[in-house]
Motif scaffolding. Structure first.
Motif, PDB file in Angstrom:
ATOM      1  N   GLU A  40      34.052  27.797  14.149  1.00  0.00           N
ATOM      2  CA  GLU A  40      35.212  27.963  14.036  1.00  0.00           C
ATOM      3  C   GLU A  40      36.059  29.009  14.450  1.00  0.00           C
ATOM      4  O   GLU A  40      37.133  29.760  14.756  1.00  0.00           O
ATOM      5  CB  GLU A  40      35.897  26.394  13.691  1.00  0.00           C
ATOM      6  CG  GLU A  40      37.390  26.317  13.385  1.00  0.00           C
ATOM      7  CD  GLU A  40      37.429  25.280  14.600  1.00  0.00           C
ATOM      8  OE1 GLU A  40      36.040  25.227  15.573  1.00  0.00           O
ATOM      9  OE2 GLU A  40      38.074  25.535  15.653  1.00  0.00           O
ATOM     10  N   GLY A  41      35.780  29.738  13.195  1.00  0.00           N
ATOM     11  CA  GLY A  41      36.413  30.874  12.896  1.00  0.00           C
ATOM     12  C   GLY A  41      35.859  32.162  12.943  1.00  0.00           C
ATOM     13  O   GLY A  41      37.026  32.694  14.123  1.00  0.00           O
ATOM     14  N   LEU A  42      35.247  32.225  13.947  1.00  0.00           N
ATOM     15  CA  LEU A  42      34.515  33.166  14.559  1.00  0.00           C
ATOM     16  C   LEU A  42      35.138  33.366  15.726  1.00  0.00           C
ATOM     17  O   LEU A  42      35.116  34.615  17.022  1.00  0.00           O
ATOM     18  CB  LEU A  42      32.859  33.098  14.938  1.00  0.00           C
ATOM     19  CG  LEU A  42      32.285  33.794  13.209  1.00  0.00           C
ATOM     20  CD1 LEU A  42      30.337  33.347  13.414  1.00  0.00           C
ATOM     21  CD2 LEU A  42      32.742  35.668  12.763  1.00  0.00           C
ATOM     22  N   SER A  43      34.957  32.197  16.535  1.00  0.00           N
ATOM     23  CA  SER A  43      35.531  31.716  18.180  1.00  0.00           C
ATOM     24  C   SER A  43      37.128  31.622  18.057  1.00  0.00           C
ATOM     25  O   SER A  43      37.420  32.400  18.807  1.00  0.00           O
ATOM     26  CB  SER A  43      35.161  30.045  18.059  1.00  0.00           C
ATOM     27  OG  SER A  43      35.896  30.568  19.123  1.00  0.00           O
ATOM     28  N   LYS A  44      38.165  31.536  16.803  1.00  0.00           N
ATOM     29  CA  LYS A  44      39.046  30.780  17.241  1.00  0.00           C
ATOM     30  C   LYS A  44      39.994  31.926  16.108  1.00  0.00           C
ATOM     31  O   LYS A  44      40.929  32.641  16.920  1.00  0.00           O
ATOM     32  CB  LYS A  44      39.957  30.260  16.024  1.00  0.00           C
ATOM     33  CG  LYS A  44      39.236  28.848  17.245  1.00  0.00           C
ATOM     34  CD  LYS A  44      39.877  28.166  18.348  1.00  0.00           C
ATOM     35  CE  LYS A  44      39.197  27.224  19.516  1.00  0.00           C
ATOM     36  NZ  LYS A  44      38.407  26.030  18.677  1.00  0.00           N
ATOM     37  N   ASP A  45      39.373  32.571  15.328  1.00  0.00           N
ATOM     38  CA  ASP A  45      39.874  33.592  14.510  1.00  0.00           C
ATOM     39  C   ASP A  45      39.316  35.504  14.534  1.00  0.00           C
ATOM     40  O   ASP A  45      40.037  36.561  14.217  1.00  0.00           O
ATOM     41  CB  ASP A  45      39.972  33.079  12.975  1.00  0.00           C
ATOM     42  CG  ASP A  45      41.382  32.693  12.438  1.00  0.00           C
ATOM     43  OD1 ASP A  45      42.201  32.346  14.008  1.00  0.00           O
ATOM     44  OD2 ASP A  45      41.265  31.777  11.673  1.00  0.00           O
ATOM     45  N   TYR A  46      38.426  35.358  14.556  1.00  0.00           N
ATOM     46  CA  TYR A  46      37.522  36.438  14.895  1.00  0.00           C
ATOM     47  C   TYR A  46      37.834  36.440  15.853  1.00  0.00           C
ATOM     48  O   TYR A  46      37.258  37.757  16.995  1.00  0.00           O
ATOM     49  CB  TYR A  46      36.380  36.523  13.844  1.00  0.00           C
ATOM     50  CG  TYR A  46      36.318  37.801  13.226  1.00  0.00           C
ATOM     51  CD1 TYR A  46      37.246  38.458  12.165  1.00  0.00           C
ATOM     52  CD2 TYR A  46      35.260  38.762  13.192  1.00  0.00           C
ATOM     53  CE1 TYR A  46      36.989  39.395  11.977  1.00  0.00           C
ATOM     54  CE2 TYR A  46      34.835  39.993  12.687  1.00  0.00           C
ATOM     55  CZ  TYR A  46      35.640  40.527  12.110  1.00  0.00           C
ATOM     56  OH  TYR A  46      35.513  41.135  11.769  1.00  0.00           O
TER      57      TYR A  46
END
Ligand code: GLA
Length: 385
Positions: free
Chosen positions: A300-306
């Motif tokens: 989720e973090g790699l997709s949305k934030d990173y």
């Protein structure tokens, strides 16, 4: 056997007996894009590898043959030049770094090939760099220690190939150990082994079959964005050297001062470092369910934030989410294509593979490749038999 094919080709071309070296690919369970932020990573060497057949020469000539591409390249140790052909750069970069260490190096004959898919995020490039560094160290008795091999292989990619990669891939290639994942502290460069021997669970890779050309430019861009974040925070907090030192509470204080994109990049890295620590606690408790939940959060973090995922990777992860036999799934490696890594109960691997392949084919018209990996040793000399 692939190593046999490599040796046969070597004998056909050079008519002598080579040294045979096996250099593995890798998976990374959690801790993504943390290595160049001096955080932690949790990779393992796998059963897919590149094999090198190699022998020293008395002159400065280097003869390379890439078996999988059926292509050759020659160069001299005295004149190393970047080539548009691309693949020889990974090898010349290694020779370049060994020379920069002040070692006396002559030429060599080398045939290499293997089964690490290129562009699938299993680190075929590090396998080539670290594998050749290891092999040259061996045939020329250069006495370079393991950690220095790792560092020079990474520098080969940074300086000769031009990708500013972190140290994870080359590190696990050299230090990997069968049956174990390594927790590498990318600041101190120390490591611990964590046994990964779950009899009922497989580490399965689903290969998107895409590798977007953005990958290396965006990778270098992410590194810059992290540095920009650190520079601003450092103005108030002198002790901060990298995102490793930043806590979420501290970062939240910069929400309005940092550009929102930079803020999201930093947030991902800081959260991923925390997740990494929780993940190791879960491994200590043999609690793979919690471990897998953290993997989903990483995605989720790699997709949305990173923002290093892509629609193909997101879809492959999404397809696993309602399946209780899949403990965790996420994109793996640099991003923009390549594989997802999944922890799946053995008994449902075939069925899951079938369902996901069908859906993926329907949506993207791509045949899904699946790899069930096992954890093997780092680079080593192979027995002649
Ligand atoms: C690539 C790089 C590694 C690491 C990962 C992301 O594989 O080579 O150094 O940064 O991406 O975790």
């Amino acid at each position: 056997m692939l190593s046999k094919l490599v040796t046969q080709k070597f004998q056909e071309l050079f008519n002598e007996k080579p040294l045979l070296v096996r250099s593995p690919g890798r998976v990374n369970l959690i801790g993504e894009h943390t290595d160049y932020n001096e955080g932690f990573v949790l990779p393992a060497a796998i059963d897919k590898a590149i094999y090198f057949a190699i022998s020293p020469r008395n002159d400065e000539k280097c003869n390379l043959f890439a078996l999988d591409m059926n292509d050759s390249f020659q160069f001299s140790v005295n004149s190393l030049q970047f080539t548009e052909k691309h693949w020889p750069n990974y090898l010349m970069g290694v020779v370049d770094q060994i020379l920069k260490l002040g070692c006396n190096l002559k030429g060599f004959n080398c045939v290499f090939g293997g089964d690490i898919p290129i562009g699938a995020g299993m680190s075929s490039s590090a396998a080539i760099e670290a594998g050749l560094a290891f092999a040259l160290n061996h045939i020329y008795n250069l006495g370079i220690d393991k950690l220095s091999l790792v560092k020079l292989a990474q520098k080969a990619e940074n300086e000769f190939v031009g990708v500013n990669c972190g140290i994870m891939d080359q590190y696990i290639n050299i230090f990997g150990k069968s049956g174990n994942v390594l927790r590498i502290d990318c600041r101190s460069l120390e490591y611990d082994y964590f046994p990964f021997d779950y009899k009922d669970i497989s580490i399965v890779l689903f290969d998107t079959g895409v590798s977007h050309s953005l990958a290396s430019s965006e990778y270098n861009q992410r590194r810059k964005e992290c540095t920009l974040g650190v520079e601003l925070i450092k103005k108030d907090h002198n002790q901060i050297k990298s995102l490793r030192d930043v806590t979420l509470t501290m970062l939240n204080g910069y929400k309005n001062k940092l550009d929102s994109k930079i803020f999201r990049r930093c947030k991902y890295v800081v959260e991923e470092n925390d997740r990494m620590m929780k993940a190791c606690e879960s491994l200590n408790k043999k609690d793979l369910k919690s471990f897998g939940t953290l993997m989903y959060q990483t995605h989720e973090g790699l997709s949305k934030d990173y923002e290093v995922s892509c629609k193909e990777l997101d879809y492959l992860v999404e397809l696993t989410t309602n399946n209780p036999g899949v403990y965790g799934a996420r994109m793996m490696g640099g991003g923009f294509g390549g594989c997802t890594i999944n922890l799946i109960e053995n008994k449902i691997v075939d069925e899951t593979k079938k369902i996901i392949s069908e859906k993926y084919k329907q949506k993207f018209n791509i045949d899904l490749k699946t790899y069930i990996t096992s954890i093997g040793n780092g680079t080593s000399v192979m027995d002649e038999n």
